[in-house]
Design an enzyme around this catalytic site. Structure first.
Site, PDB file in Angstrom:
ATOM      1  N   LYS A 222       0.834  -1.001   0.254  1.00 40.13           N
ATOM      2  CA  LYS A 222       0.117   0.095   0.073  1.00 40.13           C
ATOM      3  C   LYS A 222       0.774   1.249   0.047  1.00 40.13           C
ATOM      4  CE  LYS A 222      -4.457  -1.907   1.193  1.00 40.13           C
ATOM      5  NZ  LYS A 222      -5.257  -2.211   2.081  1.00 40.13           N
ATOM      6  N   ARG A 262      -3.469 -10.176   4.950  1.00 48.54           N
ATOM      7  CA  ARG A 262      -4.033 -10.089   3.652  1.00 48.54           C
ATOM      8  C   ARG A 262      -2.591  -9.771   2.894  1.00 48.54           C
ATOM      9  NH1 ARG A 262      -5.622  -7.039  -0.583  1.00 48.54           N
ATOM     10  NH2 ARG A 262      -6.807  -8.050  -2.268  1.00 48.54           N
TER      11      ARG A 262
HETATM   12  N1  PMM Z   1      -7.071  -4.285   0.266  1.00 44.29           N
HETATM   13  C1  PMM Z   1      -7.342  -4.106  -1.270  1.00 44.29           C
HETATM   14  C2  PMM Z   1      -8.176  -5.043  -1.579  1.00 44.29           C
HETATM   15  N2  PMM Z   1      -9.102  -5.891  -0.923  1.00 44.29           N
HETATM   16  N3  PMM Z   1      -9.667  -6.604   1.207  1.00 44.29           N
HETATM   17  C3  PMM Z   1      -9.496  -6.605   2.753  1.00 44.29           C
HETATM   18  N4  PMM Z   1     -10.383  -7.174   3.358  1.00 44.29           N
HETATM   19  N5  PMM Z   1      -8.492  -5.679   3.161  1.00 44.29           N
HETATM   20  C4  PMM Z   1      -7.721  -4.906   2.506  1.00 44.29           C
HETATM   21  O1  PMM Z   1      -6.854  -4.109   3.043  1.00 44.29           O
HETATM   22  C5  PMM Z   1      -7.797  -4.854   1.016  1.00 44.29           C
HETATM   23  C6  PMM Z   1      -8.955  -5.819   0.507  1.00 44.29           C
HETATM   24  C7  PMM Z   1      -6.408  -3.367  -1.958  1.00 44.29           C
HETATM   25  O2  PMM Z   1      -5.239  -4.092  -2.280  1.00 44.29           O
HETATM   26  P1  PMM Z   1      -4.764  -4.758  -3.621  1.00 44.29           P
HETATM   27  O3  PMM Z   1      -5.465  -3.938  -4.610  1.00 44.29           O
HETATM   28  O4  PMM Z   1      -3.225  -4.437  -3.807  1.00 44.29           O
HETATM   29  O5  PMM Z   1      -4.822  -6.146  -3.562  1.00 44.29           O
END
Ligand code: PMM
Length: 282
Positions: A222, A262
């Site tokens: 992030k 995650r």
């Molecule tokens: N962050 C992203 C996508 N899905 N789901 C949960 N539960 N928590 C998160 O912090 C989260 C998520 C964005 O990250 P990406 O696009 O890099 O996968």
């Protein structure tokens, strides 16, 4: 691992490996190559020790625009079917009830909804009807709008606001019939939050945990890590070079007894959660 096992006591956080099936993620060799690459990537993450895989077809990066429903279904369902039939515990990262429904039909056991039911409230009913697990993240608006919602001026600041807004999401989920023992909450790092907001939330995960549900935390790749590690010229550390910081974040999250992290890269975070588990052993 079945769904019940996912919620049994464990001496470390679960490591959820991210499988993003978006056109720019894996391959420019066409749809089939994209799906095959996503499945291979998921299997690699399992081999590195991932406890579950989070398959998503919508980029939620700041400023991203949404795919249409048919496109999202097309991206994620074949990948979920393939990974689930191979024995993986799969969660679907979606805000759409239709995608959640099709994903559960295809073998997913968990719905990870970054909007916590706000984008499409019917999703709560879908999860409840199937007795699936539900991850409700703190969210205020879609990615193209979220920056202007990063304002937490009420007393208690970001921690109090996220706590009460997430508690409301959990309440709605349980009222819709989702099993409380299959519900996980997530403070939503980077979603309508500045870097300062993210750090404040990380510091006070105990306040979010005392809503009464297990927590998932996602810091991997992030931008608040990019800005923390910016070079002297002020340029953010590139996405591919934020993993060491993310492993440190996994360590902090494990010390806060979270249910899961995650992550895009599994190995380092799995090492970190094992270190914390060993540190706690008497
Ligand atoms: N962050 C992203 C996508 N899905 N789901 C949960 N539960 N928590 C998160 O912090 C989260 C998520 C964005 O990250 P990406 O696009 O890099 O996968």
């Amino acid at each position: 691992m079945d769904l019940a096992k996912l919620f049994e006591p464990l001496d470390r956080p679960r490591v959820m490996g991210v499988v993003n099936v978006t056109p720019d993620s894996f391959s420019d060799g066409g749809r089939w190559a994209e799906l095959a690459a996503a499945v291979t990537h998921g299997r690699d993450l399992l081999e590195e020790g991932a406890d579950l895989l989070d398959v998503g077809g919508e980029s939620t990066r700041p400023g991203a625009t949404r795919p249409v429903l048919a496109e999202e279904l097309d991206r994620v369902i074949p990948v979920i079917r393939e990974l689930a039939s191979g024995g993986a515990v799969v969660s679907v990262d979606t805000m759409r009830s239709e995608v959640a429904e099709a994903a559960l039909d295809a073998g997913a056991l968990v719905v990870n909804d970054v909007s916590g039911g706000l984008a499409d409230p019917r999703i709560l009913k879908v999860v409840a009807d199937r007795q699936a697990a539900y991850i409700a993240m703190h969210w205020r608006a879609h990615s193209d709008q979220m920056h202007k919602h990063a304002v937490y001026d009420a007393p208690g600041g970001v921690v109090a606001a996220v706590r009460s807004e997430l508690a409301a999401r959990a309440h709605d989920a349980v009222v819709a019939g989702i099993r409380p023992d299959r519900l996980v909450l997530d403070p939503g790092l980077g979603f309508a939050k500045t870097p300062d907001h993210n750090w404040e939330l990380i510091r006070r995960l105990d306040r979010i945990a005392d809503i009464g549900y297990p927590l998932l935390v996602g810091s991997s790749r992030k931008s608040f890590l990019g800005s923390l590690l910016a070079g002297e010229d002020g340029a953010p550390r590139p996405v591919y070079d934020r993993e060491n910081a993310n492993i440190a974040l996994t360590t902090l999250a494990a010390l806060h007894h979270v249910w899961g992290v995650r992550v895009h890269e599994v190995r380092g975070s799995m090492d970190a959660v094992r270190v914390v588990a060993r540190y706690r052993e008497q």
